[in-house]
Design an enzyme around this catalytic site. Structure first.
Site, PDB file in Angstrom:
ATOM      1  N   HIS A  15     -60.951 -78.727 -53.620  1.00 46.82           N
ATOM      2  CA  HIS A  15     -61.842 -79.927 -53.029  1.00 46.82           C
ATOM      3  C   HIS A  15     -61.605 -81.083 -53.852  1.00 46.82           C
ATOM      4  O   HIS A  15     -61.739 -81.098 -54.985  1.00 46.82           O
ATOM      5  CB  HIS A  15     -63.284 -79.497 -53.171  1.00 46.82           C
ATOM      6  CG  HIS A  15     -64.078 -80.721 -52.849  1.00 46.82           C
ATOM      7  ND1 HIS A  15     -64.095 -81.350 -51.569  1.00 46.82           N
ATOM      8  CD2 HIS A  15     -65.107 -81.322 -53.605  1.00 46.82           C
ATOM      9  CE1 HIS A  15     -64.977 -82.224 -51.456  1.00 46.82           C
ATOM     10  NE2 HIS A  15     -65.422 -82.524 -52.593  1.00 46.82           N
ATOM     11  N   ASP A  17     -61.714 -84.751 -54.740  1.00 53.94           N
ATOM     12  CA  ASP A  17     -62.282 -86.061 -54.761  1.00 53.94           C
ATOM     13  C   ASP A  17     -61.449 -86.843 -55.162  1.00 53.94           C
ATOM     14  O   ASP A  17     -61.072 -86.771 -56.487  1.00 53.94           O
ATOM     15  CB  ASP A  17     -63.617 -86.046 -55.693  1.00 53.94           C
ATOM     16  CG  ASP A  17     -64.622 -84.980 -55.169  1.00 53.94           C
ATOM     17  OD1 ASP A  17     -65.250 -85.110 -54.105  1.00 53.94           O
ATOM     18  OD2 ASP A  17     -65.100 -83.972 -55.981  1.00 53.94           O
ATOM     19  N   ASP A 127     -68.829 -81.103 -48.940  1.00 54.87           N
ATOM     20  CA  ASP A 127     -69.761 -81.501 -49.982  1.00 54.87           C
ATOM     21  C   ASP A 127     -70.495 -82.905 -49.509  1.00 54.87           C
ATOM     22  O   ASP A 127     -70.858 -83.551 -50.147  1.00 54.87           O
ATOM     23  CB  ASP A 127     -68.926 -81.736 -51.307  1.00 54.87           C
ATOM     24  CG  ASP A 127     -69.392 -82.231 -52.496  1.00 54.87           C
ATOM     25  OD1 ASP A 127     -70.884 -81.588 -52.377  1.00 54.87           O
ATOM     26  OD2 ASP A 127     -69.190 -82.434 -53.321  1.00 54.87           O
ATOM     27  N   HIS A 353     -67.605 -89.447 -50.553  1.00 59.37           N
ATOM     28  CA  HIS A 353     -69.088 -89.097 -50.753  1.00 59.37           C
ATOM     29  C   HIS A 353     -69.024 -89.754 -52.218  1.00 59.37           C
ATOM     30  O   HIS A 353     -70.197 -90.228 -52.533  1.00 59.37           O
ATOM     31  CB  HIS A 353     -69.459 -87.804 -50.477  1.00 59.37           C
ATOM     32  CG  HIS A 353     -68.594 -86.628 -50.720  1.00 59.37           C
ATOM     33  ND1 HIS A 353     -67.479 -86.198 -50.027  1.00 59.37           N
ATOM     34  CD2 HIS A 353     -68.408 -85.827 -52.094  1.00 59.37           C
ATOM     35  CE1 HIS A 353     -67.009 -85.330 -50.794  1.00 59.37           C
ATOM     36  NE2 HIS A 353     -67.240 -85.152 -52.020  1.00 59.37           N
TER      37      HIS A 353
END
Length: 909
Positions: A15, A17, A127, A353
């Site tokens: 994941h 980010d 997420d 996010h």
């Protein structure tokens, strides 16, 4: 595949980010190492079958930024389906990005993925801090029939730990997720989070303990024999020895089947073995059946200035640049697909996010501000080119008189209405060469121009107008065929009422320079003032009075309803973090209620009047000293005992309340210099509406939400997300509050259904898994905010919603000359009507050059859009990906309840 035994689907992923607890480039370097390791693993381990690249194509862009020579290798791996691509460009926060931004994210993700290989048709939301209710409809229109998500369903807590209890929204990880319109997809919840298969041991003893726990916890929520184990986590390096770990697992558990899988195979196997009935979860997934502490909704108020920049940027692209470029394309100007794509991608790099939510380290937001600026500069340039071309096609010969300076006002909001506009006209532009003296040129311009004159509209009617003489100012042109052209010109700033502008079109005006009786000079005459008392403003729709404590009393003449005590400010402490608001124990709110405000007239004209209100609250300078100790030792916010300091500082808020002559709502702006830390500022609007639900502008819907939280809710705060507005209404009384980049509200359980809108939240740490100080998140210094009060009668609430959506869209105004043209002085390019329908966007499709217009129904009743356009060619039904269908549109478009409709207007052959 044998389904009599459990099949363990291990999906490798990371994941990613792009920025979070480190700045972007620090994460970027880590990404390069991760991708290098992945490519090496594919090259050396034939049993390592696939890797899920987090559902976002930007990861490929970021890698190729450093290694452009590896594009063909990535394309080969994608075509072999070893690496997934898409369906998104970035993993956005769904609630803090606009409807059209969510669509562009899907469109660009699909387009970029196509350049590499098959598009990953997985509705991936690992997420997101809650999920939009219309996601199933959007996904199905894009040909995606599933959704995989990590939050919003079941009783989940910190890090998605699944709680006990019977009041769960689904007993299984698998469920049916349904949009308000009835669209359904198969949903898969990461009940054990997206790291439940990370770092699988190869040592048999460790592996036995690992798998006993993982198989049991995953089986607990699975409705089929197919168990999902996600082999990765946030920025997780590739597990290079996975093949060996799976061989060990197969030896330890011969009764199970272990597969290095991918989402396509996993979803196909799940679909083939689902039970006859699954739970149906409808609409938004926001984790409402929880204790309320970890829904992360308060990211909507972290770093409010970032949200305001995002709103400005989104509005510029989707409500101004794209529509104007579309209209200009109909008049022969090439549509700037590549530039708009660049502007959108630059903006969307701020939409992940952890970025737009305001829950990253300070360095992230310095870079985000630069990205916003870059995207908006491109958007402004597109607007400038488009309107320059359009005004050249407008017939202005009706102003053919001496000393006329025509200009054209464009409304691209999608809703007709009147506005008070401000625009600077240039008189007697005088170009000069390098060898000329600019001072002398300026004197020449000053001597041959005057500020006196008057304003007329395209019908030749003289309009009341305030004029500010700016004197002689410098400007320049950048022609396409020669070097830059500097000039001097006298400029006048005009403020005037436009009259009703078409929903998607323009109207022409002209300044007539003329001395003598009747010529305007200076402020507009107050004849016909909207003041009907020293602190009362009134037009045909509304009457608003400023009370001595600075609050407002508002009377809606249309519904006969009176609202009182509007607009008090509230200040409370906040010992939480960027994710979560936490008011200190025993903290008492400080408000402006009952104080004495300084009230003065700021503007008095026939078309607009403004009252300025100055109020000061004495508030604590920060939290007390205990907070730093609790932060540094990672005391949970639920256990914090810090309070507010005894030292007080003055917080002065300057509020301007404006009413326009034709206005349907009251415009409000506030500015203040924040002197304090660890606190929150809200503005309060008691509605006195007797209703148990309220409505918030969300993604392609006006979502109905319960005002009373669920029985599981323990958090004293019950804040929610909104896009442009929040509304509460009953049969004959309603109140809508619309904001610009204000994304957090709460409907208070105070007996008055007060709408509380957050203007600022100051905190000093990121929160989550470590200690990350964020001093800039204290938001010290100057701030401003704008919002609008829209009372209504309940039955006409959609009219209020249209005004709320028109409110943040700026007019575009461009000066031109006297010339003929193919466009009349007032023109409507796109005319539409539709009960219960809101307008979303007008743009141009890239492959075909067709105009694409989008609407959505915000009611539970079927309706239709009646459509008229100046564009020749066939109209047809389309979808979110703007694909052409065989369904023609003949003047009207059926729109089902809560449905999103896209109409293509074909380019004439």
């Amino acid at each position: 595949m044998n389904t009599t035994k459990q099949v363990i689907h291990v999906i490798s992923h990371t994941h990613w980010d792009r920025e979070w607890y480190m700045p972007y480039e620090a994460h970027h370097v880590k990404l390069i190492h991760t991708m290098d390791a992945l490519l090496h693993t594919f090259d050396t381990d034939p049993e390592f079958r696939s890797f899920y690249l987090d559902g976002q194509t930007i990861v490929l862009d970021d890698y190729l930024q450093v290694y452009p020579e590896k594009r063909e290798l990535l394309q080969r791996l994608c075509k072999e389906e070893k690496i997934s691509a898409g369906p998104w460009y970035v993993l956005q926060d769904e609630f803090l990005t606009s409807s059209e931004a969510n669509v562009r994210n899907l469109q660009i993700g699909h387009r970029d993925a196509t350049a590499f290989g098959p598009i990953s048709k997985v509705g991936y939301f690992p997420d997101s801090f809650g999920n939009m209710g219309q996601a199933p409809q959007l996904l199905k229109q894009a040909g995606i029939h599933n959704a995989v998500f990590g939050r919003g369903v079941k009783a989940t807590g910190f890090n998605n730990q699944v709680g006990e209890g019977s009041n769960l929204e689904s007993p299984f990880s698998e469920l049916i997720w349904e949009s308000p319109d009835g669209s359904q997809v198969i949903g898969v919840l990461f009940a054990n989070w997206y790291n439940n298969g990370m770092e699988i041991p190869v040592d048999p003893a460790e592996a036995k303990e690992y798998w006993d726990h993982r198989i049991a916890s995953t089986s607990r929520y699975a409705s089929t024999p197919h168990l999902l184990l996600m082999n990765g986590c946030d920025h997780q390096p590739v597990q290079r020895n996975l093949s060996e770990a799976l061989r060990v697992a197969r030896e330890l558990y011969p009764e199970h089947e272990f597969v290095h899988s991918n989402f396509d195979d996993y979803m196909n196997d799940v679909l083939s073995s689902l039970p006859p009935k699954l739970s149906v979860t409808r609409g938004e997934l926001r984790g409402q059946k929880t204790d309320g502490w970890f829904t992360l909704v308060n990211t909507a108020s972290a770093r409010v200035s970032i949200k305001q920049l995002n709103q400005q940027n989104q509005t510029l692209l989707e409500k101004v640049a794209e529509p104007l470029a579309t209209l200009a394309s109909g008049e022969g100007l090439a549509y700037p697909h590549a530039l708009l794509n660049y502007a959108w991608k630059t903006l969307m790099q701020n939409h992940p996010h952890d970025s737009i939510c305001g829950c990253s380290v300070d360095e992230v937001y310095r870079e985000m501000e630069t990205r916003f600026a870059k995207s908006m500069e491109v958007g402004k340039a597109i607007v400038q080119d488009s309107v320059k071309h359009l005004v050249g096609q407008v017939d202005t010969m009706g102003f053919d008189r001496e000393n006329a300076t025509p200009f054209v006002v464009f409304n691209t909001s999608g809703y007709e209405g009147s506005s008070v506009a401000t625009f600077s006209v240039e008189l007697s532009r005088r170009y000069f060469k390098q060898n000329e003296n600019p001072v002398q040129v300026a004197k020449e311009v000053e001597s041959c121009t005057r500020a006196e004159g008057y304003l007329i509209n395209y019908r030749g009617e003289t309009l009341k107008c305030a004029v500010e003489d700016n004197g002689v100012t410098f400007g320049y042109d950048l022609p396409d065929d020669k070097f830059r052209q500097p000039y001097m010109a006298r400029t006048l700033t005009l403020t005037f009422e436009t009259g009703v502008l078409p929903a998607m079109g323009h109207a022409s005006f002209a300044w007539i320079s003329e001395e003598g009786e009747g010529a305007a000079n200076g402020k507009a005459s107050s004849q016909g003032s909207l003041f009907t008392g020293t602190a009362t403003l009134e037009n045909g729709n509304l009457k608003v009075t400023v009370e001595t404590d600075g609050s407002l009393t508002l009377f809606d003449k249309r519904s006969g309803q009176k609202f009182s005590g509007l607009g008090h400010y509230e200040n409370t402490g906040d010992v939480g973090n960027e994710y979560i608001y936490r008011q200190p124990d025993n903290d008492v709110a400080i408000t402006t209620r009952g104080g004495i405000a300084d009230i003065r007239v700021a503007e008095d004209s026939p078309y607009r009047a403004t009252i300025e209100i100055v109020q000061t609250m004495e508030i604590p300078a920060s939290a007390d000293a205990l907070l730093d100790q609790e932060v540094n030792t990672m005391v949970s916010i639920l256990d914090r005992k810090a309070g507010r300091s005894e030292l007080l500082v003055p917080l002065t808020i300057v509020t301007r309340v404006s009413l326009e002559r034709l206005g349907k709502g009251v415009h409000v702006s506030a500015s203040f210099d924040n002197p304090a830390k660890d606190h929150r500022i809200r503005v309060l609007y008691p509605s006195d509406v007797r209703a148990t639900t309220h409505f918030a502008d969300s993604i392609f819907e006006v979502a109905e939400r319960e005002t009373q939280p669920s029985s599981e809710w323990r958090n004293p705060s019950y804040c929610q997300h909104m896009q442009a507005f929040v509304d509460v209404f009953e049969n004959n009384r309603g109140l809508t509050i619309a904001g610009k980049g204000l994304n957090e509200y709460e409907t208070l359980l105070d007996g008055r259904n007060t709408l509380a809108v957050t203007l600022l939240r100051s905190v000093g740490e990121l929160g989550d898994w470590g200690v990350f100080p964020t001093p800039d998140a204290q938001c010290l210094g100057k701030h401003s905010a704008e919002w609008m009060i829209l009372p209504h009668g309940g039955h006409d609430r959609v009219d209020a919603y249209r005004e709320a959506q028109r409110f943040p869209v700026p007019l575009t105004i461009c000066q031109t000359g006297l010339h003929g043209g193919t466009l009349p002085p007032r023109f409507e390019f796109l005319r539409w009507e539709g009960e219960g329908v809101l307008f979303s966007n007008l743009k141009t499709n890239e492959p075909r050059g067709d105009w694409m217009a989008r609407w959505y129904n915000v009611t539970g009743t079927d309706t239709e859009v009646r459509l008229a356009t100046a564009k020749d060619g066939e109209a047809y039904r389309s979808n979110i990906l703007e694909e052409r269908s065989a369904v023609s549109v003949e003047g009207y478009v059926p729109v089902g309840r809560y449905q999103i409709v896209t109409v293509g207007l074909a380019k004439e052959d």
